[in-house]
Design an enzyme around this catalytic site. Sequence first.
Site, PDB file in Angstrom:
ATOM      1  N   GLY A 224      18.081  67.334 -13.550  1.00  0.00           N
ATOM      2  CA  GLY A 224      18.317  68.614 -12.886  1.00  0.00           C
ATOM      3  C   GLY A 224      19.196  68.551 -11.650  1.00  0.00           C
ATOM      4  N   SER A 225      20.115  67.590 -11.590  1.00  0.00           N
ATOM      5  CA  SER A 225      20.943  67.513 -10.376  1.00  0.00           C
ATOM      6  C   SER A 225      21.943  68.687 -10.307  1.00  0.00           C
ATOM      7  CB  SER A 225      21.673  66.167 -10.286  1.00  0.00           C
ATOM      8  OG  SER A 225      22.688  66.063 -11.250  1.00  0.00           O
ATOM      9  N   ASN A 226      22.410  69.169 -11.445  1.00  0.00           N
ATOM     10  CA  ASN A 226      23.279  70.363 -11.409  1.00  0.00           C
ATOM     11  C   ASN A 226      22.493  71.600 -10.994  1.00  0.00           C
ATOM     12  OD1 ASN A 226      26.206  70.095 -12.288  1.00  0.00           O
ATOM     13  ND2 ASN A 226      25.157  68.729 -13.718  1.00  0.00           N
TER      14      ASN A 226
ATOM     15  N   MET B  19      19.560  69.890 -23.067  1.00  0.00           N
ATOM     16  CA  MET B  19      20.017  69.030 -24.155  1.00  0.00           C
ATOM     17  C   MET B  19      19.606  69.497 -25.548  1.00  0.00           C
ATOM     18  SD  MET B  19      21.913  67.074 -22.659  1.00  0.00           S
ATOM     19  CE  MET B  19      22.308  66.068 -21.237  1.00  0.00           C
ATOM     20  N   ARG B  20      18.993  70.657 -25.613  1.00  0.00           N
ATOM     21  CA  ARG B  20      18.563  71.157 -26.911  1.00  0.00           C
ATOM     22  C   ARG B  20      19.606  72.134 -27.459  1.00  0.00           C
ATOM     23  NH1 ARG B  20      13.680  71.185 -29.395  1.00  0.00           N
ATOM     24  NH2 ARG B  20      13.417  72.943 -30.804  1.00  0.00           N
TER      25      ARG B  20
ATOM     26  N   ASN C 263      27.529  77.123 -19.918  1.00  0.00           N
ATOM     27  CA  ASN C 263      27.170  75.698 -19.925  1.00  0.00           C
ATOM     28  C   ASN C 263      28.203  74.889 -19.149  1.00  0.00           C
ATOM     29  OD1 ASN C 263      25.790  73.296 -20.810  1.00  0.00           O
ATOM     30  ND2 ASN C 263      27.426  72.980 -22.309  1.00  0.00           N
TER      31      ASN C 263
ATOM     32  N   HIS D 205      29.875  71.101 -19.325  1.00  0.00           N
ATOM     33  CA  HIS D 205      30.005  69.949 -20.217  1.00  0.00           C
ATOM     34  C   HIS D 205      30.846  68.892 -19.500  1.00  0.00           C
ATOM     35  CE1 HIS D 205      30.167  67.754 -23.947  1.00  0.00           C
ATOM     36  NE2 HIS D 205      31.480  67.684 -23.865  1.00  0.00           N
TER      37      HIS D 205
HETATM   38  C1  GAR Z   1      25.292  66.441 -16.664  1.00  0.00           C
HETATM   39  O1  GAR Z   1      26.307  65.464 -16.591  1.00  0.00           O
HETATM   40  C2  GAR Z   1      25.680  67.576 -17.593  1.00  0.00           C
HETATM   41  O2  GAR Z   1      27.024  67.947 -17.514  1.00  0.00           O
HETATM   42  C3  GAR Z   1      25.397  66.934 -18.920  1.00  0.00           C
HETATM   43  O3  GAR Z   1      24.182  66.259 -18.733  1.00  0.00           O
HETATM   44  C4  GAR Z   1      24.061  65.861 -17.365  1.00  0.00           C
HETATM   45  C5  GAR Z   1      22.780  66.438 -16.830  1.00  0.00           C
HETATM   46  O4  GAR Z   1      22.515  65.962 -15.540  1.00  0.00           O
HETATM   47  N1  GAR Z   1      25.321  67.910 -19.962  1.00  0.00           N
HETATM   48  C6  GAR Z   1      25.647  67.651 -21.221  1.00  0.00           C
HETATM   49  O5  GAR Z   1      26.013  66.554 -21.616  1.00  0.00           O
HETATM   50  C7  GAR Z   1      25.508  68.826 -22.188  1.00  0.00           C
HETATM   51  N2  GAR Z   1      26.107  68.517 -23.427  1.00  0.00           N
HETATM   52  P1  GAR Z   1      21.566  66.799 -14.564  1.00  0.00           P
HETATM   53  O6  GAR Z   1      20.259  67.050 -15.315  1.00  0.00           O
HETATM   54  O7  GAR Z   1      21.339  65.860 -13.402  1.00  0.00           O
HETATM   55  O8  GAR Z   1      22.270  68.060 -14.181  1.00  0.00           O
END
Ligand code: GAR
Length: 191
Positions: free
Chosen positions: A12-14, A91-92, A108, A110
């Site tokens: 969940g850093s984003n 991720m689902r 989203n 990516h």
């Molecule tokens: C992030 O790099 C995001 O862009 C990626 O997963 C990571 C989640 O990190 N998303 C994908 O790959 C979607 N296909 P986070 O949980 O720390 O935000």
Amino acid sequence: MTKIIIFISGRGSNMEAILKETKNGILKGIAETVLVFSDKEDAKGLQTAKDFGIKTTSITAKGKNRNVFDNELIELLSHYKFDFIILAGYMRILSEIFVRTYKNKIINIHPADTNLHQGLHAYEWAFENKMQATKITVHFVNEGVDTGKIIAQQEVDLRGAETLEEVEKRGLAVEHKFYSEVLSEVFGVRS
Ligand code: GAR
């Protein structure tokens, strides 16, 4: 004020970056997070959201197929008023019924150019291909996997990045800033 629900699956850093920007940054007065949802009950980011005073909830996916899960989720979301669903490391894969229910309302991030790479492991892909740069993409979600309309992209300089950790570190630093910037523009247009 644009009301958002953030979807996460793990760290969940984003999401945290968006919550910070909503509290004190570029999204202040523009966006309000009404819920953080996770498909994983033990997602680390759920605690982070609680620490920000945000309501959280999850639905376990165990033993449910995609449509059953997403129908439960649609029911859950029907109790909330919101304008956008913001995927932040969710991720689902979303079912067609879910995407159609919230057409043009799901965004989203990516960690690659979605024209070149879709799905998981985008930083591994950039690292293994020794790419000198990659592009973070913010896009609307359609029925495909990472095939929706691109809203904006930002390049990440990968020259001299010798480990996967370094690639991820540089990419995430861009993601954390870029996502909120793009969202502020999308939401700004609405108000
Ligand atoms: C992030 O790099 C995001 O862009 C990626 O997963 C990571 C989640 O990190 N998303 C994908 O790959 C979607 N296909 P986070 O949980 O720390 O935000």
